[in-house]
Design a protein around this motif. Sequence first.
Motif, mmCIF file in Angstrom:
data_model
loop_
_atom_site.group_PDB
_atom_site.id
_atom_site.type_symbol
_atom_site.label_atom_id
_atom_site.label_comp_id
_atom_site.label_asym_id
_atom_site.label_seq_id
_atom_site.Cartn_x
_atom_site.Cartn_y
_atom_site.Cartn_z
ATOM 1 N N VAL A 79 26.824 48.481 45.385
ATOM 2 C CA VAL A 79 27.600 48.161 46.120
ATOM 3 C C VAL A 79 27.165 46.816 46.144
ATOM 4 O O VAL A 79 28.426 46.188 45.825
ATOM 5 N N THR A 80 25.862 46.367 46.574
ATOM 6 C CA THR A 80 25.892 45.109 47.027
ATOM 7 C C THR A 80 25.588 43.831 46.148
ATOM 8 O O THR A 80 25.741 43.025 46.132
ATOM 9 N N TRP A 123 28.743 44.764 42.184
ATOM 10 C CA TRP A 123 30.147 44.906 42.879
ATOM 11 C C TRP A 123 29.868 43.121 44.046
ATOM 12 O O TRP A 123 30.171 42.271 44.058
ATOM 13 N N GLY A 124 28.940 43.616 45.257
ATOM 14 C CA GLY A 124 29.031 42.304 45.904
ATOM 15 C C GLY A 124 28.291 40.374 45.268
ATOM 16 O O GLY A 124 29.104 39.114 45.770
ATOM 17 N N LEU A 135 30.538 40.431 40.874
ATOM 18 C CA LEU A 135 31.260 41.192 40.417
ATOM 19 C C LEU A 135 31.915 40.971 39.302
ATOM 20 O O LEU A 135 31.472 41.770 38.490
ATOM 21 N N ILE A 136 32.768 40.397 39.160
ATOM 22 C CA ILE A 136 33.576 41.001 37.670
ATOM 23 C C ILE A 136 33.257 40.591 36.596
ATOM 24 O O ILE A 136 32.752 41.907 35.741
ATOM 25 N N TRP A 146 31.394 44.067 34.738
ATOM 26 C CA TRP A 146 32.211 45.774 33.910
ATOM 27 C C TRP A 146 31.408 45.001 32.066
ATOM 28 O O TRP A 146 31.480 46.130 32.192
ATOM 29 N N ASN A 147 30.488 43.830 31.299
ATOM 30 C CA ASN A 147 30.281 44.114 30.791
ATOM 31 C C ASN A 147 28.389 43.920 31.253
ATOM 32 O O ASN A 147 27.760 44.935 30.903
ATOM 33 N N TRP A 190 30.020 48.519 33.301
ATOM 34 C CA TRP A 190 30.467 49.560 34.500
ATOM 35 C C TRP A 190 31.701 50.058 33.475
ATOM 36 O O TRP A 190 32.522 51.453 33.458
ATOM 37 N N PHE A 191 32.526 49.219 32.150
ATOM 38 C CA PHE A 191 33.087 49.313 30.909
ATOM 39 C C PHE A 191 32.578 50.241 30.032
ATOM 40 O O PHE A 191 33.320 51.843 30.218
ATOM 41 N N THR A 225 41.043 53.174 34.908
ATOM 42 C CA THR A 225 40.252 52.673 35.852
ATOM 43 C C THR A 225 39.669 53.324 36.208
ATOM 44 O O THR A 225 39.784 54.231 37.392
ATOM 45 N N PRO A 275 36.684 55.374 39.317
ATOM 46 C CA PRO A 275 35.786 54.771 40.663
ATOM 47 C C PRO A 275 34.098 54.488 40.302
ATOM 48 O O PRO A 275 33.790 55.639 40.573
ATOM 49 N N MET A 276 34.082 53.242 40.205
ATOM 50 C CA MET A 276 32.171 52.486 39.826
ATOM 51 C C MET A 276 31.518 53.277 40.517
ATOM 52 O O MET A 276 30.449 54.051 39.757
ATOM 53 N N ILE A 277 31.721 53.576 42.113
ATOM 54 C CA ILE A 277 30.623 53.330 42.961
ATOM 55 C C ILE A 277 30.610 55.246 42.744
ATOM 56 O O ILE A 277 29.511 55.729 42.574
#
Lengths: 424, 424
Positions: B52-53, B56-57, B60-61, B64-65, B69-70, B279, B281-283
Amino acid sequence: MTTLQDCQQLDAQDPLRDLRDLFTLPDATIYLDGNSLGVMPAAAPARVADVVTREWGTDLIQSWNKNGWFAMPQKVGDKIARLIGAAPGTVVATDSTSVNLFKVLSAALHLAAADAPQRQRIVSERSNFPTDLYIAEALCKERGYELVLVEPEEIAGALNDQVAVLMLTHVNYRTGALHDMPAVTAAAHAAGALMVWDLAHSAGAVPVDLTGAGADYAVGCGYKYLNGGPGAPAFVWVNPKHADRFWQPLAGWWGHATPFEFTPDYRPAPGITRYQCGTQPMISLAALECGVDTLLAAEAQGGMTALRSKSLALTDLFIQLVEERCAGHGLGLATPREHAQRGSQVCLTRDEGAYAIVQALIARGVVGDYRAGDGGRHKDILRFGFTPLYIGFVDVWNAVEHLKQVLETAEWKRPEFNRKHAVT
Amino acid sequence: MTTLQDCQQLDAQDPLRDLRDLFTLPDATIYLDGNSLGVMPAAAPARVADVVTREWGTDLIQSWNKNGWFAMPQKVGDKIARLIGAAPGTVVATDSTSVNLFKVLSAALHLAAADAPQRQRIVSERSNFPTDLYIAEALCKERGYELVLVEPEEIAGALNDQVAVLMLTHVNYRTGALHDMPAVTAAAHAAGALMVWDLAHSAGAVPVDLTGAGADYAVGCGYKYLNGGPGAPAFVWVNPKHADRFWQPLAGWWGHATPFEFTPDYRPAPGITRYQCGTQPMISLAALECGVDTLLAAEAQGGMTALRSKSLALTDLFIQLVEERCAGHGLGLATPREHAQRGSQVCLTRDEGAYAIVQALIARGVVGDYRAGDGGRHKDILRFGFTPLYIGFVDVWNAVEHLKQVLETAEWKRPEFNRKHAVT
């Protein structure tokens, strides 16, 4: 000419300025990619930690009742409903946009088959977001329907008596072009077709009134303008007049009228609940609720109408500054200038180097993204999303200043900015 | 007669005892409901907070790499593969069990339609978990197939030349009865049918060898014995010999061969990747990885084989102690005594008061659950899951001691234990 001082003054006068405090913004970054993944709400870490350590860790199985897990898709759905002109009890937050689109397209084809069986086509835009086209293509293949893809200006002409469903994304992911939802919905209905909207780039970005437009079905994304976190659950809305007429085929137990009777036969719940399928990821769903809450927090300042005014002011300013300050560098505009046709993003075109320019900007902390052209109608684009909840006018000034410097110094020609990654 | 001291000695001698430290167990609770929602791994709060922090925080984008995440569905899928006899690259962690079952049943029916078009039936158990039956029922309705539901002893007789697919849950959610996967799979194949297994109550609970059994398709749950957190993504496996033969209709962009080319036409990725849709839910997916890691941590102590030995010792002990210490209180046993036919749970029956007895036990901190009977073959049950990763032999002793006291004092007859809630 607009100056930095003008931008500072716009920020000082911005009634929505304090909403920025609802987010934890990344350091030294101007984040113009909220149309791809929204920024983290400041409330999310504590909320997620509570779901993990107390609700899961301590309360465990009792949380289904005690902490309201079972009702979370409806609870979050009701909050999203306020952003899209939907009545309470008509939206659920669940699954992914693609899965939800499969549900509503399946149901729409059942409805069309019952009411107008000679209609055997789904019409969509060729430049619709690909997953929407793939889902429609697969469903057409299963059911013996035809998927007809057209350009935006050809939609009206394609609406004939063969069309069962018109399926469009409200704001185009590439160009930022915004459809006139009431007019397009009315045109579909006039032609006897059902209207399915994908709100991925409009929920939380522009005012949406599904009820007012009389739309039939809608889906949308939780992790873009709703700030729900990576891969957050998506949402689905069905016009109440259709909801009870058919099953959708992803008939899992969360869509059953009485799931805890564990009957062997499926009996769909009334209303939107039958658009649920299986158990939902509660931790991600809790983060989504934090994201939606940031938009509801704007209701006191005028809600989506006020956010829309600021969004247009931000995108107007960006277009103006790019044209004033980056003239002569080969940039074009892929996004409509007309307010009524523009979402909350601006896409620039350039014949050469669009990818590398985006990378050079990211290296400077200005985060937008790149989408490749198709060698034809669509050029390579530099895509910038403007989220009025947390982007200000000075951010726009600074982003353009960086763009100007990247172009003037030609730093985008450095090799490190020209190595393409799999995902950007 | 077995004594508390005997149980203490069994714990002292248990080579898996230290694995309990991988979990944060709730205070003053004997948690016998890991078959419904697994306990929180101690590593989960920090991992989730980091996703999360930081991911994501802050990132951010770019996550994905940068933060993988992907590739998370494949990464977690490969870990699950080690628990179910699947090769690397043949499992993805994604969507819900119900959605994944729709994918594999759809593909199985396509395969059957190509190879044996006269076969128009899906056979399953009447007491299979209802969502599996609902998904099969809906798909049969869409495709014009027939869903035939039988009792376990009737399965062999139902396998005739009309059957396209035999779909079973490996361990029954009500009774804890375990199918002989290799034998049943062989019987299905001998009859010309494809075999679909739901591993919801067996992945992480009993040794599973999908490859060895030659099964065709499998799905399973992330939040039960895999300890992945509430509503964790599920998983899906397809025998590699089938994977490339057909699309599944939830053909979203995550299943595309080149999703970031954004082509309007669907081209399925090779192998299991085409069983992804949208897509994820990564969390929640990160929490699932923590859960799967607790099972992989047992590999040094003998892995699923060692866990199975302890599981059988725990369920044997529970059955024995209930029969020794709660005799004369009207309890029956719904779970097979035979090891080869038992999963990792024990279900007791009682003609009266099963629900209230479970509630009285929960009030004492012994958490099992209740499932209503069907007025026929299936009685009301008190269901207790035994997760050898974190349940010990003294826990079993204490659980039976509480059950004995609840029955002897008749405290379950108090009104507060007899008010049924919607969900337990």
